[in-house]
Design an enzyme around this catalytic site. Sequence first.
Site, PDB file in Angstrom:
ATOM      1  N   ASP A 402       0.821  -1.234   0.000  1.00 48.85           N
ATOM      2  CA  ASP A 402       0.000   0.000   0.000  1.00 48.85           C
ATOM      3  C   ASP A 402       0.845   1.270   0.000  1.00 48.85           C
ATOM      4  O   ASP A 402       0.489   2.247  -0.661  1.00 48.85           O
ATOM      5  CB  ASP A 402      -0.897   0.039   1.243  1.00 48.85           C
ATOM      6  CG  ASP A 402      -1.919  -1.082   1.247  1.00 48.85           C
ATOM      7  OD1 ASP A 402      -2.167  -1.645   0.162  1.00 48.85           O
ATOM      8  OD2 ASP A 402      -2.437  -1.400   2.325  1.00 48.85           O
TER       9      ASP A 402
HETATM   10  P1  NAP Z   1       0.793  -3.938   3.107  1.00 48.62           P
HETATM   11  O1  NAP Z   1       0.196  -2.982   2.175  1.00 48.62           O
HETATM   12  O2  NAP Z   1      -0.076  -4.553   4.142  1.00 48.62           O
HETATM   13  O3  NAP Z   1       1.444  -5.092   2.198  1.00 48.62           O
HETATM   14  C1  NAP Z   1       2.266  -6.059   2.741  1.00 48.62           C
HETATM   15  C2  NAP Z   1       2.624  -7.022   1.649  1.00 48.62           C
HETATM   16  O4  NAP Z   1       3.580  -7.926   2.183  1.00 48.62           O
HETATM   17  C3  NAP Z   1       1.458  -7.865   1.173  1.00 48.62           C
HETATM   18  O5  NAP Z   1       0.983  -7.415  -0.066  1.00 48.62           O
HETATM   19  C4  NAP Z   1       2.003  -9.298   1.132  1.00 48.62           C
HETATM   20  O6  NAP Z   1       1.896  -9.814  -0.192  1.00 48.62           O
HETATM   21  C5  NAP Z   1       3.469  -9.133   1.495  1.00 48.62           C
HETATM   22  N1  NAP Z   1       3.940 -10.201   2.364  1.00 48.62           N
HETATM   23  C6  NAP Z   1       3.317 -10.765   3.419  1.00 48.62           C
HETATM   24  N2  NAP Z   1       4.076 -11.738   3.942  1.00 48.62           N
HETATM   25  C7  NAP Z   1       5.192 -11.787   3.198  1.00 48.62           C
HETATM   26  C8  NAP Z   1       6.360 -12.587   3.234  1.00 48.62           C
HETATM   27  N3  NAP Z   1       6.528 -13.553   4.148  1.00 48.62           N
HETATM   28  N4  NAP Z   1       7.322 -12.369   2.319  1.00 48.62           N
HETATM   29  C9  NAP Z   1       7.172 -11.412   1.383  1.00 48.62           C
HETATM   30  N5  NAP Z   1       6.092 -10.620   1.290  1.00 48.62           N
HETATM   31  C10 NAP Z   1       5.110 -10.816   2.199  1.00 48.62           C
HETATM   32  O7  NAP Z   1       2.066  -3.355   3.879  1.00 48.62           O
HETATM   33  P2  NAP Z   1       2.732  -1.913   3.826  1.00 48.62           P
HETATM   34  O8  NAP Z   1       3.063  -1.516   2.430  1.00 48.62           O
HETATM   35  O9  NAP Z   1       3.812  -1.961   4.861  1.00 48.62           O
HETATM   36  O10 NAP Z   1       1.587  -0.932   4.288  1.00 48.62           O
HETATM   37  C11 NAP Z   1       1.102  -0.927   5.604  1.00 48.62           C
HETATM   38  C12 NAP Z   1      -0.420  -0.854   5.587  1.00 48.62           C
HETATM   39  O11 NAP Z   1      -0.870  -1.050   6.930  1.00 48.62           O
HETATM   40  C13 NAP Z   1      -0.917   0.499   5.110  1.00 48.62           C
HETATM   41  O12 NAP Z   1      -2.097   0.342   4.380  1.00 48.62           O
HETATM   42  C14 NAP Z   1      -1.181   1.215   6.422  1.00 48.62           C
HETATM   43  O13 NAP Z   1      -2.155   2.236   6.299  1.00 48.62           O
HETATM   44  C15 NAP Z   1      -1.671   0.074   7.286  1.00 48.62           C
HETATM   45  N6  NAP Z   1      -1.532   0.346   8.725  1.00 48.62           N
HETATM   46  C16 NAP Z   1      -0.311   0.662   9.230  1.00 48.62           C
HETATM   47  C17 NAP Z   1      -0.186   1.000  10.570  1.00 48.62           C
HETATM   48  C18 NAP Z   1       1.131   1.410  11.158  1.00 48.62           C
HETATM   49  O14 NAP Z   1       1.131   2.020  12.212  1.00 48.62           O
HETATM   50  N7  NAP Z   1       2.242   1.075  10.534  1.00 48.62           N
HETATM   51  C19 NAP Z   1      -1.306   0.965  11.377  1.00 48.62           C
HETATM   52  C20 NAP Z   1      -2.535   0.602  10.826  1.00 48.62           C
HETATM   53  C21 NAP Z   1      -2.619   0.286   9.500  1.00 48.62           C
HETATM   54  P3  NAP Z   1       1.880 -11.418  -0.436  1.00 48.62           P
HETATM   55  O15 NAP Z   1       0.782 -11.949   0.394  1.00 48.62           O
HETATM   56  O16 NAP Z   1       1.681 -11.535  -1.886  1.00 48.62           O
HETATM   57  O17 NAP Z   1       3.236 -11.912  -0.014  1.00 48.62           O
END
Ligand code: NAP
Length: 476
Positions: A402
Amino acid sequence: MTVETLIPVAYLIAAVTFILGLKGLSSPTTAVQGNRIAAAGMLIAVIATFFAFDVKGGVPVILAGIAVGGVAGFAGARMVKMTAMPQMVALFNGAGGGAAALVAILEFARHEELDAGVLEVGASLATLLALIIGAVSFSGSAVAFGKLQGLITPKAFRYAGQQLVTGGIAAATALLSLVLLAGAVAGSFAIEPMFLITLITLLALVFGVALVMPIGGADMPVVISLLNAYTGLAVAAAGFTLNNQLLVVAGTLVGASGTILTRLMSKAMNRSLGNVLFGAFGAAPAAGAEAATAGDDGRSIRSIGPEDAAILLSYAQNVIVVPGYGLAVAQAQHSVRELADLLESRGINVKYAIHPVAGRMPGHMNVLLAEANVPYDKLFDMDQINPEFQRADVALVIGANDVTNPAARSNPGSPIYGMPILDVDKAQNIIVIKRSMKPGFAGIDNDLYLDPKTAMLFGDAKDAVGKVVQELKKAT
Ligand code: NAP
């Protein structure tokens, strides 16, 4: 100097250490030291409290409580995986809220015994606040923990008229509180005060559940931060009730920092707090939904192996690593460090781009990379690194989704439209390491994967990075 005069001094020292501790936590370089300073202050506060009140008879019970809580907290903190940290925080936070509510109930009961049913208005108000906010935080945190731990469905639970029901519970709680306070003013109660207090407690507990159930599982970190702020307020109110200044200071610090953190997280996700609490974002289909492997315009994804990735990286001058939630899941931080060391030994410049909400909790990526001893000066915030992507030969996206999605900039219909993102698509070449085409937290496809500059290296992050490292080593 008597013990009585030393207690406020001890409390003052503890309050100062809490502030210094918070200051230390604001930077990865000083965070560990900040934590230790605040912990030392807490120890001083606990010891001083033994002398501040007449606790002689209760000492064994208090020590037993400290032993049970201390062992559980220590073991829990050592065993918990970094990815499970949000539910751990929820659990601890709920315990804090529950403790404040219990203090309030006991204070009401004590007053009843002492004053034969007559409650003082000021004290009653503070105690009521501690009771209500503490109970909301307790049950809300319990639901948040259940959702994050998978004990209850992590999806947003919604039904028609939900806001009306939740509002009704809040109104009933407020009404009963007014009845209690009116009784305290008049000096006589139409309804037995302890009965009122029991009803208020139950309603506040139900309100906490009703508040958190409609929120989607992965929005929970924002909610936990909000509940954390509530616990701070409850503790501060309990401080007024017990006439304990340190509780007031500590509670206010937690309340204020929790509020600031909640604001920062909402801002980084480009959502208002109201939208997190009442919006439908969390109800979107989350991980698990299959994603398209080709765009409507005929563009398709390009998949490469570790060997090609190693070649691309070894010809680069500037590489920007973009870590995300998948890196945390795979625990790939040490492999990433090894890869970066290898590239740097060949004169390649490696930087890390840190998005404020990458992962599942604030500072998630910083903590992970610090664990692998990645130097702090190689970590760059979004605003610092974004102008550098166009000069990067390779942006290496590891388990991030994301936070790299260009739809946030270009597609007003996207649920993440307006969320600030890392400008990964501006790099000359992009390598994305993830296991499949499944979406991330927001449950939406990522156009970046269809970009002709993007090469997908499918696999578990630790495994894939390890293979790239092997290929690079072979080539030397
Ligand atoms: P993300 O959008 O959740 O994407 C994570 C990606 O990691 C997934 O598409 C997944 O794809 C991949 N993944 C999962 N396990 C894996 C593995 N073992 N090896 C390789 N890839 C793996 O993560 P992000 O880009 O870090 O974004 C964070 C999201 O969380 C944002 O939407 C944010 O708003 C939200 N959020 C963050 C917080 C905070 O405080 N950080 C709090 C609340 C919400 P596959 O399944 O294809 O592997």
